[in-house]
Design a protein around this motif. Structure first.
Motif, PDB file in Angstrom:
ATOM      1  N   ALA A  13      11.578  49.774  52.752  1.00 31.90           N
ATOM      2  CA  ALA A  13      12.323  50.032  51.516  1.00 31.90           C
ATOM      3  C   ALA A  13      12.794  48.698  50.942  1.00 31.90           C
ATOM      4  CB  ALA A  13      13.521  50.928  51.781  1.00 31.90           C
ATOM      5  N   HIS A  14      12.916  48.649  49.636  1.00 35.44           N
ATOM      6  CA  HIS A  14      13.466  47.491  48.911  1.00 35.44           C
ATOM      7  C   HIS A  14      14.799  47.900  48.324  1.00 35.44           C
ATOM      8  CE1 HIS A  14      10.746  44.042  48.403  1.00 35.44           C
ATOM      9  NE2 HIS A  14       9.793  44.903  48.706  1.00 35.44           N
ATOM     10  N   LYS A  15      15.810  47.077  48.489  1.00 36.06           N
ATOM     11  CA  LYS A  15      17.112  47.470  47.928  1.00 36.06           C
ATOM     12  C   LYS A  15      17.076  47.552  46.411  1.00 36.06           C
ATOM     13  CE  LYS A  15      19.159  42.885  48.391  1.00 36.06           C
ATOM     14  NZ  LYS A  15      20.220  42.122  49.014  1.00 36.06           N
ATOM     15  N   ARG A  16      16.249  46.724  45.755  1.00 30.09           N
ATOM     16  CA  ARG A  16      16.151  46.814  44.291  1.00 30.09           C
ATOM     17  C   ARG A  16      15.431  48.073  43.839  1.00 30.09           C
ATOM     18  NH1 ARG A  16      13.557  41.353  42.831  1.00 30.09           N
ATOM     19  NH2 ARG A  16      13.765  40.932  45.011  1.00 30.09           N
ATOM     20  N   SER A  17      14.440  48.499  44.580  1.00 35.34           N
ATOM     21  CA  SER A  17      13.659  49.677  44.198  1.00 35.34           C
ATOM     22  C   SER A  17      14.249  50.981  44.715  1.00 35.34           C
ATOM     23  CB  SER A  17      12.231  49.564  44.740  1.00 35.34           C
ATOM     24  OG  SER A  17      11.599  48.420  44.239  1.00 35.34           O
ATOM     25  N   HIS A  18      14.773  50.959  45.933  1.00 32.39           N
ATOM     26  CA  HIS A  18      15.202  52.194  46.595  1.00 32.39           C
ATOM     27  C   HIS A  18      16.709  52.302  46.774  1.00 32.39           C
ATOM     28  CE1 HIS A  18      11.019  51.354  47.979  1.00 32.39           C
ATOM     29  NE2 HIS A  18      10.872  52.566  47.485  1.00 32.39           N
ATOM     30  N   GLY A  19      17.420  51.215  46.556  1.00 34.01           N
ATOM     31  CA  GLY A  19      18.879  51.222  46.676  1.00 34.01           C
ATOM     32  C   GLY A  19      19.360  50.724  48.030  1.00 34.01           C
ATOM     33  N   VAL A  20      20.572  50.217  48.040  1.00 37.25           N
ATOM     34  CA  VAL A  20      21.169  49.667  49.251  1.00 37.25           C
ATOM     35  C   VAL A  20      21.334  50.742  50.322  1.00 37.25           C
ATOM     36  CG1 VAL A  20      23.235  48.546  50.194  1.00 37.25           C
ATOM     37  CG2 VAL A  20      22.319  47.817  47.980  1.00 37.25           C
ATOM     38  N   THR A  21      21.713  51.943  49.922  1.00 36.06           N
ATOM     39  CA  THR A  21      21.912  53.025  50.893  1.00 36.06           C
ATOM     40  C   THR A  21      20.612  53.362  51.614  1.00 36.06           C
ATOM     41  OG1 THR A  21      23.710  53.927  49.575  1.00 36.06           O
ATOM     42  CG2 THR A  21      22.723  55.402  51.194  1.00 36.06           C
ATOM     43  N   ALA A  22      19.517  53.412  50.873  1.00 34.98           N
ATOM     44  CA  ALA A  22      18.217  53.716  51.488  1.00 34.98           C
ATOM     45  C   ALA A  22      17.861  52.667  52.533  1.00 34.98           C
ATOM     46  CB  ALA A  22      17.130  53.794  50.424  1.00 34.98           C
ATOM     47  N   VAL A  23      18.113  51.412  52.211  1.00 34.50           N
ATOM     48  CA  VAL A  23      17.837  50.338  53.163  1.00 34.50           C
ATOM     49  C   VAL A  23      18.785  50.441  54.360  1.00 34.50           C
ATOM     50  CG1 VAL A  23      17.806  47.828  53.509  1.00 34.50           C
ATOM     51  CG2 VAL A  23      16.901  48.803  51.384  1.00 34.50           C
ATOM     52  N   ALA A  24      20.066  50.648  54.095  1.00 38.63           N
ATOM     53  CA  ALA A  24      21.073  50.730  55.161  1.00 38.63           C
ATOM     54  C   ALA A  24      20.788  51.868  56.136  1.00 38.63           C
ATOM     55  CB  ALA A  24      22.459  50.882  54.562  1.00 38.63           C
ATOM     56  N   ASN A  25      20.164  52.936  55.663  1.00 35.00           N
ATOM     57  CA  ASN A  25      19.856  54.069  56.535  1.00 35.00           C
ATOM     58  C   ASN A  25      18.907  53.710  57.676  1.00 35.00           C
ATOM     59  OD1 ASN A  25      21.523  55.893  55.225  1.00 35.00           O
ATOM     60  ND2 ASN A  25      19.915  56.615  53.858  1.00 35.00           N
ATOM     61  N   TYR A  26      18.206  52.587  57.535  1.00 35.59           N
ATOM     62  CA  TYR A  26      17.323  52.131  58.609  1.00 35.59           C
ATOM     63  C   TYR A  26      18.113  51.413  59.708  1.00 35.59           C
ATOM     64  CZ  TYR A  26      13.340  53.340  55.711  1.00 35.59           C
ATOM     65  OH  TYR A  26      12.422  54.025  54.953  1.00 35.59           O
ATOM     66  N   GLY A  27      19.412  51.210  59.519  1.00 36.76           N
ATOM     67  CA  GLY A  27      20.245  50.515  60.496  1.00 36.76           C
ATOM     68  C   GLY A  27      20.203  51.147  61.871  1.00 36.76           C
ATOM     69  N   VAL A  28      20.023  52.447  61.930  1.00 24.97           N
ATOM     70  CA  VAL A  28      19.934  53.154  63.208  1.00 24.97           C
ATOM     71  C   VAL A  28      18.733  52.671  64.031  1.00 24.97           C
ATOM     72  CG1 VAL A  28      18.650  55.110  62.240  1.00 24.97           C
ATOM     73  CG2 VAL A  28      20.038  55.430  64.288  1.00 24.97           C
ATOM     74  N   PHE A  29      17.735  52.109  63.367  1.00 20.09           N
ATOM     75  CA  PHE A  29      16.528  51.623  64.037  1.00 20.09           C
ATOM     76  C   PHE A  29      16.534  50.105  64.241  1.00 20.09           C
ATOM     77  CE2 PHE A  29      14.957  55.333  61.482  1.00 20.09           C
ATOM     78  CZ  PHE A  29      14.795  56.203  62.552  1.00 20.09           C
ATOM     79  N   LEU A  30      17.569  49.413  63.796  1.00 19.83           N
ATOM     80  CA  LEU A  30      17.629  47.953  63.848  1.00 19.83           C
ATOM     81  C   LEU A  30      17.393  47.441  65.267  1.00 19.83           C
ATOM     82  CD1 LEU A  30      18.141  45.428  62.128  1.00 19.83           C
ATOM     83  CD2 LEU A  30      20.552  45.614  62.729  1.00 19.83           C
ATOM     84  N   ASP A  31      16.513  46.463  65.368  1.00 18.25           N
ATOM     85  CA  ASP A  31      16.148  45.812  66.635  1.00 18.25           C
ATOM     86  C   ASP A  31      15.458  46.760  67.620  1.00 18.25           C
ATOM     87  OD1 ASP A  31      17.157  43.305  65.835  1.00 18.25           O
ATOM     88  OD2 ASP A  31      19.180  43.882  66.450  1.00 18.25           O
ATOM     89  N   ARG A  32      14.992  47.889  67.142  1.00 21.47           N
ATOM     90  CA  ARG A  32      14.286  48.859  67.991  1.00 21.47           C
ATOM     91  C   ARG A  32      12.780  48.687  67.802  1.00 21.47           C
ATOM     92  NH1 ARG A  32      17.219  53.465  69.438  1.00 21.47           N
ATOM     93  NH2 ARG A  32      15.486  53.679  70.906  1.00 21.47           N
TER      94      ARG A  32
END
Length: 114
Positions: A13-32
């Motif tokens: 996801a791109h924050k400009r195209s999909h929004g900051v929330t959409a990008v932030a939702n991937y935080g659950v997968f960070l470093d996984r």
């Protein structure tokens, strides 16, 4: 290719195209470690990319916000990496080639924010 491919990545996801929330939702997968299936190679005379789809982590499916998730392999001079998004359309117009990989290859990657 040595001057074109610096780092292999798939944009979810791109924050400009999909929004900051959409990008932030991937935080659950960070470093996984994320399983990435590669079912096809698409290329034209100006670019090449591997089509991708994602597996699950802890039972939760990783879904890209991009219309065509892919890993750009190379682009010709003057061609932006984002132009690889056009490969499925170019293929449907007969301007790119698709090679299906059977069975698909599965690799893993670590999810990071950039």
């Amino acid at each position: 290719m040595e001057t074109s491919l610096k780092k292999a990545y798939v944009t979810l996801a791109h924050k400009r195209s999909h929004g900051v929330t959409a990008v932030a939702n991937y935080g659950v997968f960070l470093d996984r470690e994320i399983p990435v299936e590669i079912p096809a190679l698409l290329f034209s005379d100006k670019m090449a990319a591997l089509e991708t789809s994602f597996g699950s982590v802890d039972g939760e499916k990783v879904r890209s916000k991009n219309q065509w998730p892919h890993l750009t392999l190379w682009t010709g001079e003057g061609v932006a990496a984002k132009d690889a998004n056009l490969l499925p359309e170019l293929h449907s117009e007969g301007k790119a080639i698709r090679i299906d990989i059977k069975p698909p290859i599965t690799v893993t990657g670590i999810l990071q924010f950039y």
